[in-house]
Write a protein that holds these residues in place. Sequence first.
Motif, PDB file in Angstrom:
ATOM      1  N   CYS A  53       0.927  -1.285  -0.025  1.00 14.10           N
ATOM      2  CA  CYS A  53      -0.054   0.033  -0.044  1.00 14.10           C
ATOM      3  C   CYS A  53       0.909   1.294  -0.175  1.00 14.10           C
ATOM      4  N   GLU A  54       2.297   1.217   0.304  1.00  9.15           N
ATOM      5  CA  GLU A  54       3.014   2.151   0.161  1.00  9.15           C
ATOM      6  C   GLU A  54       3.296   2.798  -1.174  1.00  9.15           C
ATOM      7  N   GLU A  55       3.450   4.189  -1.269  1.00  6.39           N
ATOM      8  CA  GLU A  55       3.340   4.721  -2.724  1.00  6.39           C
ATOM      9  C   GLU A  55       4.803   4.461  -3.357  1.00  6.39           C
ATOM     10  N   PHE A  56       5.719   4.316  -2.456  1.00  8.20           N
ATOM     11  CA  PHE A  56       6.913   4.260  -2.851  1.00  8.20           C
ATOM     12  C   PHE A  56       7.219   2.725  -3.588  1.00  8.20           C
ATOM     13  N   ILE A 204      20.502  -8.386 -12.363  1.00  7.75           N
ATOM     14  CA  ILE A 204      19.942  -7.471 -11.689  1.00  7.75           C
ATOM     15  C   ILE A 204      20.412  -7.432 -10.324  1.00  7.75           C
ATOM     16  N   LEU A 205      20.913  -6.484  -9.658  1.00  6.63           N
ATOM     17  CA  LEU A 205      21.246  -6.358  -8.230  1.00  6.63           C
ATOM     18  C   LEU A 205      20.436  -5.298  -7.681  1.00  6.63           C
ATOM     19  N   ILE A 206      19.850  -5.646  -6.694  1.00 10.31           N
ATOM     20  CA  ILE A 206      19.234  -4.627  -5.810  1.00 10.31           C
ATOM     21  C   ILE A 206      20.051  -4.752  -4.492  1.00 10.31           C
ATOM     22  N   GLY A 207      20.449  -3.528  -3.929  1.00 11.61           N
ATOM     23  CA  GLY A 207      21.648  -3.617  -2.717  1.00 11.61           C
ATOM     24  C   GLY A 207      21.820  -2.135  -2.563  1.00 11.61           C
ATOM     25  N   ASN A 208      22.740  -1.933  -1.980  1.00 12.78           N
ATOM     26  CA  ASN A 208      23.513  -0.662  -1.675  1.00 12.78           C
ATOM     27  C   ASN A 208      24.350  -0.279  -2.997  1.00 12.78           C
ATOM     28  N   GLY A 209      24.015   1.051  -3.329  1.00 10.40           N
ATOM     29  CA  GLY A 209      24.720   1.478  -4.525  1.00 10.40           C
ATOM     30  C   GLY A 209      26.084   1.596  -4.289  1.00 10.40           C
ATOM     31  N   PHE A 210      26.879   1.254  -5.488  1.00 11.96           N
ATOM     32  CA  PHE A 210      28.278   1.195  -5.517  1.00 11.96           C
ATOM     33  C   PHE A 210      28.933   2.501  -5.579  1.00 11.96           C
ATOM     34  N   CYS A 236      28.321   0.420 -14.887  1.00 15.14           N
ATOM     35  CA  CYS A 236      27.007  -0.315 -14.566  1.00 15.14           C
ATOM     36  C   CYS A 236      25.948   0.917 -14.521  1.00 15.14           C
ATOM     37  N   GLU A 237      24.756   0.638 -14.620  1.00 18.81           N
ATOM     38  CA  GLU A 237      23.737   1.619 -14.517  1.00 18.81           C
ATOM     39  C   GLU A 237      22.998   1.596 -13.277  1.00 18.81           C
ATOM     40  N   GLU A 238      23.216   2.577 -12.278  1.00 16.91           N
ATOM     41  CA  GLU A 238      22.580   2.570 -10.852  1.00 16.91           C
ATOM     42  C   GLU A 238      21.618   3.579 -10.906  1.00 16.91           C
ATOM     43  N   ARG A 239      20.504   3.097 -10.349  1.00 18.19           N
ATOM     44  CA  ARG A 239      19.159   3.847 -10.122  1.00 18.19           C
ATOM     45  C   ARG A 239      18.705   3.658  -8.778  1.00 18.19           C
ATOM     46  N   ARG A 240      18.882   4.850  -8.290  1.00 19.37           N
ATOM     47  CA  ARG A 240      18.315   5.042  -6.649  1.00 19.37           C
ATOM     48  C   ARG A 240      16.930   4.430  -6.711  1.00 19.37           C
ATOM     49  N   VAL A 256      18.763  -0.017  -7.736  1.00 19.43           N
ATOM     50  CA  VAL A 256      18.868  -1.301  -8.628  1.00 19.43           C
ATOM     51  C   VAL A 256      19.873  -1.044  -9.777  1.00 19.43           C
ATOM     52  N   ILE A 257      20.990  -1.959  -9.771  1.00 21.52           N
ATOM     53  CA  ILE A 257      22.237  -2.075 -10.514  1.00 21.52           C
ATOM     54  C   ILE A 257      22.083  -2.909 -11.589  1.00 21.52           C
ATOM     55  N   THR A 258      22.209  -2.688 -12.945  1.00 19.23           N
ATOM     56  CA  THR A 258      22.290  -3.219 -14.056  1.00 19.23           C
ATOM     57  C   THR A 258      23.680  -2.929 -14.886  1.00 19.23           C
TER      58      THR A 258
END
Length: 295
Positions: A53-56, A204-210, A236-240, A256-258
Amino acid sequence: MSETGEEWQVARRRKGAARKTKSLQVSSTCSQEELDIGKTVKRIRDTVSELRCEEFWQGWKVLLCSAAGSAALSKPPENRDTEGPADQLGSSKDGRLCQQLECVCYGLGSFSSCVSARFQLAMLLLLLDAGQIPLKDCSVYDPAFSSGERAVLRELGLTVLTENEEGKRLATKPTLFYLMHCGKALYNNLLWKNWSVQCLPLMILIGNGFNGMMDRTVGREFQRDYSYIAQAVSVCEERRLPCPSRLIDVFSDTAVITFPTGSLNRLPQSTWAEPPEPQYQHCSDLEIIQRETQS
């Protein structure tokens, strides 16, 4: 292989850990040995409903779908020959992802006693649902899990690993790696194992940004000890991922890092030639304990 806490120590970074928001205060009055599996499963599913239910969450979902579509296009050509355009794009008629991803989760923590870990587990379940990844195709590991927590994970339908892989899991198909607030060595090991133009785009990596890791580490030490992360930063492509203030200790600094193939192809071929396995002999505060069999 023993599953004790000595086997692998997961260090968690908690931004503003001293601040306790009312919504995330938790009392762990029961021991893990006395864990009520049914109640714990219900608590996790309630947390899933809360996050849904969270917008984020919608922002996370959109970014996952975008990343998964790109990873699907990175499959080896022989795997695409028998699929139609919709399969190759990772989309079905209703706009959701096809069931072609698998998932690996490391370092989740003790979710029965740690509320942050419970929220992170709930988010993992949401991501699996959004990506149409079968629960059995998600493998989880953390030596912090008690026997009761492992039973809970199996009750949820997840696959519980019994061996410490040290993050050295090869991606042979599009794979979501979920590493929430894990140590840099775990990310570095994962990158080393997949250090090729063929494997990195499958991740596809979801975790702390490089970029955040690099900013918080002395440059010389970062290049020496975590060379694969250091090299990956530029390609890499890093999207917060969005994070509400009340969950800052749970999802802060998450991205999310690709690894777009085009970016990787711009690197010289020598980049990929016989990459040495990380050893970390200079790290006094290593955030992962290596297997005893490793020299």
